[in-house]
Design an enzyme around this catalytic site. Structure first.
Site, short mmCIF file in Angstrom:
data_model
loop_
_atom_site.label_atom_id
_atom_site.label_comp_id
_atom_site.label_asym_id
_atom_site.label_seq_id
_atom_site.Cartn_x
_atom_site.Cartn_y
_atom_site.Cartn_z
N HIS A 1 0.83 -1.21 0.00
CA HIS A 1 0.00 0.00 0.00
C HIS A 1 0.87 1.26 0.00
O HIS A 1 0.69 2.16 -0.83
CB HIS A 1 -0.92 -0.02 1.22
N GLU A 2 1.80 1.32 0.94
CA GLU A 2 2.63 2.52 1.05
C GLU A 2 3.60 2.66 -0.11
O GLU A 2 3.93 3.78 -0.52
CB GLU A 2 3.38 2.51 2.39
N HIS B 1 1.91 4.60 -2.81
CA HIS B 1 2.00 6.05 -2.56
C HIS B 1 3.39 6.58 -2.90
O HIS B 1 3.54 7.60 -3.57
CB HIS B 1 1.71 6.34 -1.08
#
Length: 426
Positions: A17-18, A21
Site C-alpha cells: 500500500h505505502e 503512494h
C-alpha cells in the site's frame, strides 16, 4: 505459526500500500522524507537518497511522509536558539537541531519566526551581533539531527504545490496497489490449485444435487437451456433465478442427462442479525482450466471480493441508522491476528485467499471519504480540481484533525472490543 503469518501478512499489505503512494509521489517529483511500516517508536531505519525507511513498533498501519502534505511539523518554535550554516550568498543551507555535527563557521539565532514550507525563511536575533536578521532558506537545505541530513523540500517538490492529477495519483496509488496485490495473490492461487470448472468433484450430503442424483464427474452443460462455459455462470444464474426450479443438463460419460431441481437458500452470517444470501445446488467443483481460465478466475475473485466487502460496508452503514450497529462488525489488529491464526492452520491456499481478501478490504477502506484516510484527502483534491483552488488551509487542518481523532477513537473501541471478545470473555 499465527504470529509469523500475521507479521508476514501485515508487512506485505502495508508495504505494498505505502509503496504505491511512494512510487507515484516520487514520479510526480514530490519529496518523501520517510517511508514507515507500523506506528510508534522506531525499531529499524535505513536511509537511501532523500528517504528514510523505517519499521516502527505498533502494527497498526504505516505512512509515506510527503513534503507539503500537512503531516510535517516545524521543528523550530518561537524563542528557540538554533545554530545555522549559510552559503556564500547568505542563504541558510543547514539548520542544526543538536550538537552531534562537525560543522564550522556557524551562527546562532534566537528564532522569532520561521517557515520551511511557503516563504522558506528564518527570522530572529543573531546571538553574535545582537542584530535582527532574516535569512532565506537555500533551494538545497537540510535539517541536521543525530548526524542525519533531512532535506527541506523546495516549493516545487511539495505535495500541495502539485497539480490535482499528480496529487490524485499519489493518493489513489496506495489502494490501487492493494487491488493489484489481491489480483496477483488470487492469480497465484489459481495456478496452484486451478480455477473452478462446471465439473462436479463432490456432492454435498442432503443437498438438492444429491436428491436428484448428480454424481462426481458430471459436467454441467446447460441451465435453463443457457450454455454453461464457466463455474461463475453457474453461480450467476442461480442467484438470478431466485430459488425457482431449474432445468439442469449435464454430460455424464459422454451422454446428456437432464435434471429438474430446486436450489437451496444458503445464508452466511456476517454480523449480529445480518447475513449474506445465495442459492446453491450443493456441490464442490473440480479445479483446473486453461491459462485464460485461471487469469479470469483471478480477475473474478478480485471483483467478487470487492463486491462482497462493499455489500458488508453497506450493511454496516445501514446498521448505524437502524440501531443494530455493533463493534463486532469490525476487526482491529487484535481481531485480524486471531483470524490469521485460525486461517494459518487451514493451509497455505486458504491463507493466500485470506490475504487477498484483506488486501481488497484495505484498499476499499482507505477509499472511504473519511478525513485523514486516502479517500478523504482525495475529496480535497477533487474540490481543488473543480473550483480551481485548494480548500482553505485552516479548514483542511481542522477537518483532517477531526478525521484523525475519529479514526483513533474507532481504533481504540475496536481494539478493546477485540481484546474482550477473544481474551476476556473466554
Amino acid at each position: 505459526m499465527g504470529i509469523i503469518a500475521f507479521i508476514i501478512i501485515f508487512g506485505l499489505l502495508v508495504t505494498v500500500h505505502e509503496f504505491g503512494h511512494l512510487l507515484f509521489a516520487k514520479r510526480a517529483g514530490i519529496m518523501c522524507p520517510e517511508f514507515a511500516i507500523g506506528m510508534g517508536p522506531k525499531i529499524f531505519s535505513y536511509k537511501k537518497n532523500e528517504t528514510l525507511y523505517t519499521i516502527r513498533l505498533l502494527p497498526v498501519g504505516g505512512y509515506v511522509l510527503m513534503a507539503g502534505s500537512g503531516m510535517e511539523q516545524n521543528p523550530i518554535t518561537e524563542g528557540m536558539s538554533v545554530n545555522i550554516k549559510r552559503n556564500d550568498t547568505g542563504e541558510v543551507t543547514h539548520v542544526l537541531l543538536d550538537d552531534q555535527h562537525q560543522f564550522q563557521q556557524i551562527e546562532q539565532v534566537e528564532v522569532s519566526e520561521s517557515d520551511f514550507e511557503d516563504a522558506l525563511f528564518i527570522e530572529g536575533i543573531n546571538q553574535y551581533t545582537n542584530e535582527r536578521v532574516r535569512y532565506n532558506v537555500a533551494h538545497e537545505a537540510y535539517f541536521v539531527r543525530e548526524g542525519d541530513l533531512i532535506q527541506i523540500a523546495p516549493r516545487e517538490r511539495q505535495f500541495k504545490n502539485k497539480k490535482p492529477w499528480p496529487k490524485f495519483l499519489a493518493l489513489f496509488a496506495g489502494p490501487l496497489f492493494n487491488f493489484i496485490l489481491a489480483f496477483v495473490l488470487f492469480l497465484g492461487l489459481a495456478f496452484m490449485i486451478g480455477a473452478p470448472t462446471p465439473t462436479i468433484n463432490e456432492v454435498a450430503k442432503d443437498s438438492p444435487a444429491q436428491e436428484v442424483g448428480l454424481k462426481q464427474g458430471d459436467t454441467i452443460k446447460e441451465i435453463n437451456n443457457e450454455e454453461i462455459k464457466s463455474f461463475k455462470q453457474v453461480k450467476s444464474i442461480l442467484d438470478q433465478n431466485g430459488g425457482d426450479v431449474i432445468k439442469l443438463t449435464v454430460d455424464r460419460d459422454g451422454r446428456e442427462k437432464v435434471f429438474n431441481l430446486k436450489p437451496k437458500l444458503f445464508e452466511q452470517e456476517v454480523s449480529k442479525g445480518k447475513s449474506l444470501k445465495q442459492y446453491v445446488i450443493g456441490f464442490n467443483p473440480e479445479f483446473g482450466g486453461s491459462v485464460l481460465d485461471k487469469i479470469m478466475y483471478g480477475i473474478n475473485m478480485t471483483i467478487d471480493g470487492a463486491t462482497k466487502i462493499f455489500t458488508l460496508l453497506g450493511i454496516m452503514f445501514a446498521s448505524i441508522f437502524n440501531g443494530t450497529f455493533s463493534f463486532d462488525m469490525l476487526n482491529g489488529p487484535v481481531g485480524i491476528y486471531k483470524n490469521t491464526e485460525k486461517v494459518a492452520s487451514m493451509g497455505i491456499e486458504t491463507l493466500i485467499g485470506y490475504t487477498a481478501m484483506l488486501s481488497v478490504n484495505l484498499g476499499i477502506m482507505n477509499l472511504l471519504p473519511i478525513p485523514a484516510l486516502d479517500g478523504g484527502r482525495i475529496l480535497f483534491v477533487i474540490y481543488e480540481a473543480i473550483f480551481r483552488k485548494p480548500i482553505n488551509k485552516k479548514a483542511e487542518m481542522y477537518i483532517l484533525a477531526a478525521g484523525a481523532i475519529f479514526i483513533f477513537f474507532v481504533m481504540i473501541m475496536v481494539t478493546w472490543n477485540d481484546i474482550s471478545r477473544y481474551f476476556l470473555n473466554n
